[in-house]
Design a protein around this motif. Sequence first.
Motif: not given
Length: 283
Positions: A207, A239, A241, A278-283
Amino acid sequence: MAELFTAKVRVFEECFALGLASSSLSIRDGETRALYCTPFRVKGVRVVGLYQPTRKGENVSRRLTGGADIVANTVTVYVGVAFRAKNLAVAVEKLYTLANRLCYCKNIGSRCGKCVLGVTINEETAYAEIIGPRLPLEVLDSGLQHVFGSKPHRLELTENDVDRRLVANFTNPRWRWYEGAENTQLKTIVRGENDFNLRIGVQHYDCFIERLEVDGVFYAAPPFGIYNVFASLEGVPVHQREIIIAGLESILDNSVNIYGVEIGDIINALDKLFLILERKCRI
């Protein structure tokens, strides 16, 4: 990446050392210097702009200004002009005015009829490049006088000097073969008018931003400013961003002048790329 920037800066300084500007990379108010090289002896070599991507081993030379590419042949000439300018818009206006007289330009863009154009500014010294069909010296002199209001100091290199003193400066592998955003994990293109464009690529690890790459057809000043701004983001967590985008907008507005694409569009494109990460890191 630092080695790439170093190679680029070194070539930039060597080209100015040909006589277009002093060792301090600045010239006096009202002074104009012109370099005229004819013809290129290299045939079929693609001469690319400062920010254009190339493939490893491709037969290319790289200019020190932005803009599009052109294939050099035996009737291609190089015209470089150094003059005083404080902002990129003024330098671009003078570049296009000169190119219109030399190349009969009908469009305002990175290409101009059969010519290709480039411009940048370093320490208030503007540097414009025009590469195109062979021009009589009297046409060049009258064009320079019309645009700059006085007869500039002209440095003419012989045919042999072109290979030895100009083209040879562009042989550093790290300088010539810059792949730009081509092999990055995520990329997007920002498009401007008249075929100007800027591509941004993000390479990431977990991330964190590993590096940002930029390439395309545009003009920028100082010439390596946009590379340095993007290099400052290496290692920053994704994160952050919103903080990154807010900071980048301020830095780009205050430290880099770009012509051909809008800084607001660059910021929006970056925001979308970072949001995907950022969305990828939340998965």
